[in-house]
Enzyme design. Structure first.
Site, PDB file in Angstrom:
ATOM      1  N   HIS A   1       0.894  -1.277  -0.120  1.00  0.00           N
ATOM      2  CA  HIS A   1      -0.119  -0.048   0.088  1.00  0.00           C
ATOM      3  C   HIS A   1       0.994   1.244   0.128  1.00  0.00           C
ATOM      4  CE1 HIS A   1       1.039   0.681   4.244  1.00  0.00           C
ATOM      5  NE2 HIS A   1       0.814  -0.487   4.431  1.00  0.00           N
TER       6      HIS A   1
ATOM      7  N   GLU B   1      -3.303  -7.130   7.169  1.00  0.00           N
ATOM      8  CA  GLU B   1      -2.181  -7.090   7.995  1.00  0.00           C
ATOM      9  C   GLU B   1      -2.203  -8.068   9.257  1.00  0.00           C
ATOM     10  OE1 GLU B   1       0.904  -7.529   8.126  1.00  0.00           O
ATOM     11  OE2 GLU B   1       1.692  -5.359   7.804  1.00  0.00           O
TER      12      GLU B   1
END
Length: 182
Positions: free
Chosen positions: A9, A84
């Site tokens: 990201h 995550e």
């Protein structure tokens, strides 16, 4: 056999502040949005072809995937397993803190309030096994996080614990992995 692409990201404020984001839902900075748009352009310029983008449901990855999808026209869908790692009590603490570095050496133990490295590896390896099984028909771009990047790297290459802990991917870096090599 085929390949897949991994993209971390774009930048978040906690990246700038050197804090552990983990499963905490932290948004992109303006720079992070621009990085994601540039990554979409780079994918087009380099002629990277993919059938689908799979992305973490956390906003920083979802927004990165959205920008890439808008730039490239590649359809995108959420994949919860790309969330995550939950670092538990360590979330929002300094990434380079001595206590956290020590805790990262314990692959089997869950982080207090979080998940272990082995739990994370199980869900990512299962996903990668599924992708590998259809890699001769489809190519994916995975948009996720640095902790996920470490597990993906370990799926494709042998790593020591030290190499695993030190491995990282820059914000919006594109990494290609070939299934023939693993």
């Amino acid at each position: 056999m085929g390949h897949l692409y991994f993209v971390r990201h774009g930048e978040t404020i906690w990246n700038v502040e050197n804090k552990i984001c983990g499963a905490t839902d932290i948004a992109l900075t303006e720079r992070g949005h621009q990085q994601a748009i540039e990554t979409g352009r780079k994918i087009l310029e380099e002629g990277i072809r993919a059938d689908e983008i799979l992305y973490s449901p956390l906003i920083r990855a979802a927004e990165t995937a959205r920008h890439i999808s808008e730039m490239t026209g590649i359809p995108a869908r959420v994949e919860k397993r790309l969330t995550e790692q939950n670092f538990g009590k360590w979330e929002s603490t300094p990434r380079d803190g001595a206590d956290f570095r020590k805790a990262k050496e314990e692959f089997v133990c869950r982080y207090e309030g979080g998940e272990s490295m082995l739990q994370l590896a199980q869900r990512i390896y299962n996903l990668l096994d599924e992708i590998r099984a259809e890699s001769d028909q489809k190519t994916y771009i995975l948009v996720a996080h640095n902790g996920i990047a470490r597990v993906v790297q370990s799926y494709f290459t042998d790593m020591t614990n030290e190499e695993y802990a030190a491995f990282g991917v820059k914000n919006c870096q594109i990494v290609q992995y070939d299934f023939e090599l693993c």
